[in-house]
Design a protein around this motif. Structure first.
Motif, PDB file in Angstrom:
ATOM      1  N   VAL A   1       0.860  -1.186   0.000  1.00 13.32           N
ATOM      2  CA  VAL A   1       0.000   0.000   0.000  1.00 13.32           C
ATOM      3  C   VAL A   1       0.897   1.238   0.000  1.00 13.32           C
ATOM      4  N   ALA A   2       0.702   2.093  -0.984  1.00 12.57           N
ATOM      5  CA  ALA A   2       1.500   3.318  -1.055  1.00 12.57           C
ATOM      6  C   ALA A   2       0.612   4.473  -1.482  1.00 12.57           C
ATOM      7  N   ARG A   3       1.103   5.676  -1.209  1.00 15.08           N
ATOM      8  CA  ARG A   3       0.409   6.861  -1.716  1.00 15.08           C
ATOM      9  C   ARG A   3       1.460   7.855  -2.178  1.00 15.08           C
ATOM     10  N   TRP A   4       1.301   8.355  -3.408  1.00 10.08           N
ATOM     11  CA  TRP A   4       2.194   9.378  -3.938  1.00 10.08           C
ATOM     12  C   TRP A   4       1.378  10.400  -4.708  1.00 10.08           C
ATOM     13  N   THR A   5       2.065  11.426  -5.189  1.00  9.21           N
ATOM     14  CA  THR A   5       1.385  12.413  -6.045  1.00  9.21           C
ATOM     15  C   THR A   5       2.204  12.534  -7.327  1.00  9.21           C
TER      16      THR A   5
ATOM     17  N   ARG B   1       9.567  10.268  -9.184  1.00  9.87           N
ATOM     18  CA  ARG B   1      10.585   9.223  -8.955  1.00  9.87           C
ATOM     19  C   ARG B   1      10.107   8.194  -7.940  1.00  9.87           C
ATOM     20  N   GLU B   2       9.542   8.717  -6.844  1.00  9.31           N
ATOM     21  CA  GLU B   2       9.044   7.810  -5.804  1.00  9.31           C
ATOM     22  C   GLU B   2       7.910   6.949  -6.354  1.00  9.31           C
ATOM     23  N   LEU B   3       7.063   7.590  -7.160  1.00 10.74           N
ATOM     24  CA  LEU B   3       5.925   6.859  -7.734  1.00 10.74           C
ATOM     25  C   LEU B   3       6.430   5.756  -8.663  1.00 10.74           C
ATOM     26  N   THR B   4       7.403   6.089  -9.515  1.00 15.44           N
ATOM     27  CA  THR B   4       7.958   5.085 -10.429  1.00 15.44           C
ATOM     28  C   THR B   4       8.542   3.913  -9.639  1.00 15.44           C
ATOM     29  N   ARG B   5       9.302   4.241  -8.605  1.00 18.67           N
ATOM     30  CA  ARG B   5       9.906   3.170  -7.797  1.00 18.67           C
ATOM     31  C   ARG B   5       8.841   2.317  -7.112  1.00 18.67           C
ATOM     32  N   ALA B   6       7.784   2.980  -6.661  1.00 18.58           N
ATOM     33  CA  ALA B   6       6.703   2.228  -6.008  1.00 18.58           C
ATOM     34  C   ALA B   6       6.039   1.281  -7.012  1.00 18.58           C
ATOM     35  N   ILE B   7       5.878   1.742  -8.255  1.00 21.36           N
ATOM     36  CA  ILE B   7       5.258   0.870  -9.269  1.00 21.36           C
ATOM     37  C   ILE B   7       6.192  -0.311  -9.568  1.00 21.36           C
TER      38      ILE B   7
ATOM     39  N   GLY C   1       3.887   7.907   1.174  1.00 21.17           N
ATOM     40  CA  GLY C   1       4.884   6.905   1.536  1.00 21.17           C
ATOM     41  C   GLY C   1       4.533   5.534   1.017  1.00 21.17           C
ATOM     42  N   ASN C   2       5.480   4.613   1.194  1.00 17.77           N
ATOM     43  CA  ASN C   2       5.214   3.201   0.942  1.00 17.77           C
ATOM     44  C   ASN C   2       4.877   2.614   2.314  1.00 17.77           C
ATOM     45  N   PHE C   3       3.605   2.524   2.591  1.00 18.05           N
ATOM     46  CA  PHE C   3       3.155   2.269   3.966  1.00 18.05           C
ATOM     47  C   PHE C   3       3.215   0.798   4.376  1.00 18.05           C
TER      48      PHE C   3
END
Ligand SMILES: Cc1ncc(C[n+]2csc(CCOP(=O)(O)OP(=O)(O)O)c2C)c(N)n1
Lengths: 383, 287
Positions: free
Chosen positions: B179-183, B188-194, B258-260
Motif C-alpha cells: 500500500v503506497a500513496r504518492w502524487t 521518482r518515488e511513484l515510479t519506484r513504487a510501481i 509513503g510506501n506504507f
C-alpha cells in the motif's frame, strides 16, 4: 489433453453436471460464478473438476464480477464460462454488451427459474427468452441454445463454446430448472468424434495486425501477452481498436456485430420436428415444455388429429425459415411456453396474418401437463 | 549533446515507444496528474525485468480509465467499475502476465467498491494504480467516495457531507500486500513504487493523489495553486499511523505520502496453483 475428462460412455447424470462435463470437453478451463438456485450444481462441480484438469475456478463477489472475470480469462486465450439464473443474469447484462462490443467469446449458462425479481428460485420458468436477446443496451446479436434434456445440456454446451469461439460472441445456454436438475441418461461419444472449435488466430505480424479488421466478418483474435499489443475497448472503435465518434466507423462496426449472426443464422440455427409433415396444427415448444408438448402431440395423433411438434434448439437465431414451410402449407401454430407469451411474439413477427397463431401462456412455476396442452390443442385445432 | 542529455533523450524515446502517440493529443486537461502517473507506469515497465508484451493494462471508465488506450501494451478498457474482476480473471487464467489496473477513484472505490474489497481479501495477484482526483472527472465533477467533506462538486453545491474513505487505511486493513500513496509531484518515488508492485505476489495498491482542474475550479483553486498546495502540504512518512492519513480540504492538514505497507501473504493465484498441484498429483480423475 483429454486427461481427467469424462470418458466416453453412458451415464446417468444431472443436467447441470452434464453441462460441466460438456464444457470441460469443449476446452473450458476457467469458470467464475456466484451461487444461485437452480444453477448451483454447475459451480459446485466446476470447483471440483477444474483443478483436476488444470483449469481455474473462482467464486466471485457477485455476478458482475463473475462475467467480467470470464471476459478477462477469454481475452487471455482461455475458454471460459459462467452459470447463473434470472437475478444474476440481469446483473450480467452490461458486461454481455461489453463482450459483444469487444468481440470476446464467452459462454453464459442461464438456468431459468420462475417469475420476475426473486420469483420462484426453486421452480421452473422460461421468461428470460427476450432478455437473452435484448438484455443489454444498444444493438448487438447473441446466440442462445435451448436444451431440453441432460443430454442436450452436454451437447449444446459444447456447441455454445464452438459458436462463441467461431464468431467471437457471447453465447447463452438458456436452460431451465427442470432440465438443469433432472437426472437422465447422457451419452458421451468418443472425444475424437466431438467437434471442437478454436479461435481464428492472427496470421500477420504485430505491426500489420488490426484487431478489429472490418475486412473480415469475424476478425482473427489476438489474446493478451502474444505480442500484438492490441487495444480493446467497449467504446465505438475503428479497425485498430481505437475509440472514435466517426459516424462511418460506428455504422460499419454495429452492422458487422449484428451481421456476424444474421448472415449465418442458417448455419447456427437448430430445431427438431416430430410428425409435422402433414400437421394442420404445429405446436411450437422448447426446453422442458417441449417434452410435455411431445406427449400431448402424440396423444392428439392417436385421437386422429394432425398435430406436430416444432422444437427450436436455438432461441436466437430463431429458426423461422424451417417453421415457414409449415406456414406455407397452411398449418396453424400453437406456441406453448412457461412465460406470458415471449416466443409467440417472434412467431407473430414472422407469420402474422398468414395463419392462425395461438398462444398458451403459463406462469405457476410448473411444467404445463400434457393433458392441459392437449386440451389447448383440441380447443384451437382447425376444423 | 552532453551524455546526460543523450541518456534523457533515449529515455524519452523509450517511453514514447510505450505510448500510442498516434492517438495524441490525449483527452486530459493541461495540469491534470493522470499523464504523469502514466509516464511513471511506462518508466517502471522499462525498468522491470518482465518483457513488455507480458505487461497488461486494464482500465475502467473515466478520465483515468483512458490510460489503457494510450499505452502501447495489450490494453483493456472495460465497463465502469469492473476493471478489477476483469483483471482477476485474466491474471488467474494467465499467471505469466503482469496485470496492472489503472483507473479512477469513482471507478475503483465507488461503483467498483465491492470488487475492490474482495480482490484485496483474496489477495489477487494484480497491481492497482488508482488516480484519486476527489471526483468523477469524466462526467463533469460529481462527488465520489473520496471527495473530502466540505468540498464543492457538481452534485454537492453546498459542500460534501457524506464522509470520505481514508484509502490507505482501508486497503491496509483489508490485508493488501503493498500500500503506497504518492502524487504526480513525486514522479521518482511513484515510479519506484510501481516497480515494487511488479515484484509483489498479491494485491499491490498505489493511490495517486492527483490535481484535477474540474475539482479545483469548483473549489476556487486554480491549477497551479493546486500543485503548490500539494507541494506545501505533502509529508513523506513511510511509517505513518494510517488511521490519521485521511485527506481533507484543510490547507493546514498534511497530505501524508509513503510506501506504507509491505507484506508477504501468498496470493489467491499462488494458493490455487498449489492446491491444483496437490489435487493433480493425487491422481486426478473424476472425484
Ligand atoms: C454503469 C455506468 N454508470 C455511469 C457511467 C458514467 N461515467 C463515466 S465516467 C464516470 C466517473 C468516472 O470517475 P472516476 O472513476 O473517478 O474517474 P475520473 O474521470 O475522475 O478519472 C461515470 C460515472 C458509466 N460509464 N457507466
Amino acid at each position: 489433453m483429454s486427461q481427467g475428462l469424462l470418458k466416453p460412455g453412458v451415464y446417468f447424470m444431472r443436467g447441470n453436471h452434464a453441462c460441466v462435463e460438456g464444457a470441460l470437453i469443449a476446452g473450458c478451463r476457467f469458470f467464475a460464478g456466484y451461487p444461485i438456485t437452480p444453477s448451483n450444481e454447475v459451480s459446485a462441480l466446476m470447483s471440483r473438476r477444474l483443478p483436476q484438469v488444470g483449469g481455474y475456478f473462482i467464486q466471485m463477489e457477485d455476478e458482475i464480477g463473475s462475467i467480467m472475470a470470464v471476459l478477462g480469462a477469454a481475452n487471455g486465450g482461455v475458454k471460459a464460462m459462467t452459470a447463473t439464473s434470472g437475478p444474476g443474469f440481469s446483473l450480467m447484462m452490461e458486461s454481455i454488451g461489453l463482450a459483444a462490443m469487444t468481440e470476446t467469446p464467452a459462454v453464459i449458462v442461464d438456468v431459468q427459474r420462475g417469475g420476475p425479481s426473486t420469483g420462484l428460485p426453486t421452480l421452473v420458468g422460461q421468461g428470460d427468452l427476450m432478455q437473452a436477446k435484448w438484455g443489454s443496451h444498444g444493438d448487438y446479436e447473441v446466440v442462445a441454445y435451448l436444451p431440453n434434456s441432460p443430454q442436450e445440456m452436454f451437447d449444446l454446451t459444447i456447441k455454445a463454446f464452438n459458436t462463441a469461439w467461431a464468431y467471437r460472441i457471447p453465447v447463452i445456454v438458456l436452460a431451465d430448472q427442470v432440465v438443469g436438475q433432472m437426472i437422465e441418461k447422457v451419452v458421451v461419444p468418443p472425444h475424437e468424434e466431438i467437434e471442437i472449435v478454436e479461435r481464428k488466430r492472427p496470421e500477420v505480424p504485430p505491426d500489420m495486425f488490426k484487431p478489429f479488421d472490418s475486412k473480415y466478418l469475424v476478425p482473427p483474435m489476438a489474446v493478451a501477452g502474444e505480442g500484438y499489443r492490441i487495444h480493446v475497448t467497449g467504446l465505438t472503435h475503428d479497425d485498430r481498436g481505437y475509440p472514435t465518434t466517426s459516424h462511418e466507423v460506428s455504422q460499419k462496426l454495429v452492422s458487422r456485430l449484428v451481421r456476424k449472426v444474421r448472415e449465418n443464422e442458417k448455419l447456427i440455427g437448430e430445431w427438431e420436428e416430430h410428425q409435422t409433415d402433414d400437421a394442420e396444427l404445429v405446436v411450437v415448444a422448447f426446453g422442458i415444455t417441449s417434452r410435455s408438448a411431445m406427449r400431448a402431440v402424440r396423444e392428439a395423433k392417436r385421437e386422429g388429429l394432425k398435430v406436430g411438434l416444432f422444437r427450436p434448439k436455438t432461441a436466437w437465431p430463431f429458426p423461422h425459415w424451417a417453421l415457414r414451410k409449415h406456414v406455407e402449407r397452411g398449418a396453424d401454430i400453437l406456441v406453448v411456453e412457461i412465460n406470458m407469451g415471449q416466443m409467440v411474439r417472434v412467431v407473430k413477427e414472422h407469420f402474422a396474418n398468414l395463419v392462425k397463431i395461438h398462444s398458451m401462456t403459463w406462469a405457476p412455476g410448473t411444467v404445463p401437463p400434457p393433458e392441459t396442452i392437449l386440451a389447448k390443442i383440441k380447443e384451437v385445432y382447425p376444423r | 549533446m552532453s551524455r546526460l542529455e543523450l541518456v534523457k533523450r533515449t529515455r524519452t524515446d523509450e517511453i514514447r515507444s510505450l505510448l500510442r502517440t498516434e492517438r495524441f493529443p490525449h483527452i486530459w486537461c493541461p495540469g491534470c496528474g493522470i499523464g504523469v502517473a502514466l509516464k511513471c507506469y511506462a518508466e517502471a515497465i522499462l525498468k522491470s525485468d518482465i518483457p513488455v508484451e507480458k505487461h497488461i493494462i486494464v482500465s475502467g471508465i473515466g478520465c483515468s480509465g483512458r490510460a489503457a488506450g494510450y499505452m502501447r501494451l495489450d490494453g483493456y478498457h472495460v465497463t465502469h467499475g469492473r476493471p478489477i474482476p476483469f483483471a482477476v480473471g485474466l491474471k488467474t487464467a494467465r499467471p505469466d502476465l503482469e496485470v496492472t489496473v489503472f483507473s479512477g477513484d469513482g471507478d475503483l472505490l465507488t461503483i467498483g467498491g465491492n470488487h475492490f474489497i474482495h480482490a484485496v481479501r483474496r489477495n489477487d495477484d494484480i497491481n492497482v494504480i488508482m488516480i484519486n482526483n476527489f471526483t468523477y472527472g469524466m462526467t463533469g465533477g460529481q462527488y465520489s467516495a473520496t471527495t473530502p467533506n466540505g468540498a464543492r462538486t457538481l452534485t454537492s453545491p453546498y459542500g460534501f457531507i457524506e464522509g470520505t474513505f481514508n484509502v490507505p487505511y482501508m486497503v491496509a486493513a483489508l490485508g493488501a500486500n503493498f500500500v503506497a500513496r504518492w502524487t504526480p509531484l513525486h514522479d521518482r518515488e511513484l515510479t519506484r513504487a510501481i516497480q515494487e508492485m511488479f515484484k509483489i505476489d498479491g494485491f499491490a495498491f498505489i493511490e495517486v493523489v492527483s490535481p484535477c482542474l474540474i475539482f479545483g475550479e469548483m473549489n476556487n483553486i486554480p491549477p497551479l495553486e493546486m500543485l503548490k498546495h500539494f507541494r506545501k502540504r505533502c509529508v513523506i512518512d513511510h511509517d505513518a499511523d494510517l488511521s490519521k492519513v485521511g485527506l481533507s480540504t484543510d490547507p493546514d492538514q498534511p497530505i501524508v505520502l509513503g510506501n506504507f505497507v509491505r507484506r508477504d501473504r501468498p496470493s489467491y493465484q499462488t494458493r490455487y496453483r498449489e492446491l491444483m498441484e496437490k489435487i493433480r498429483g493425487g491422481g486426478g480423475g473424476r472425484g
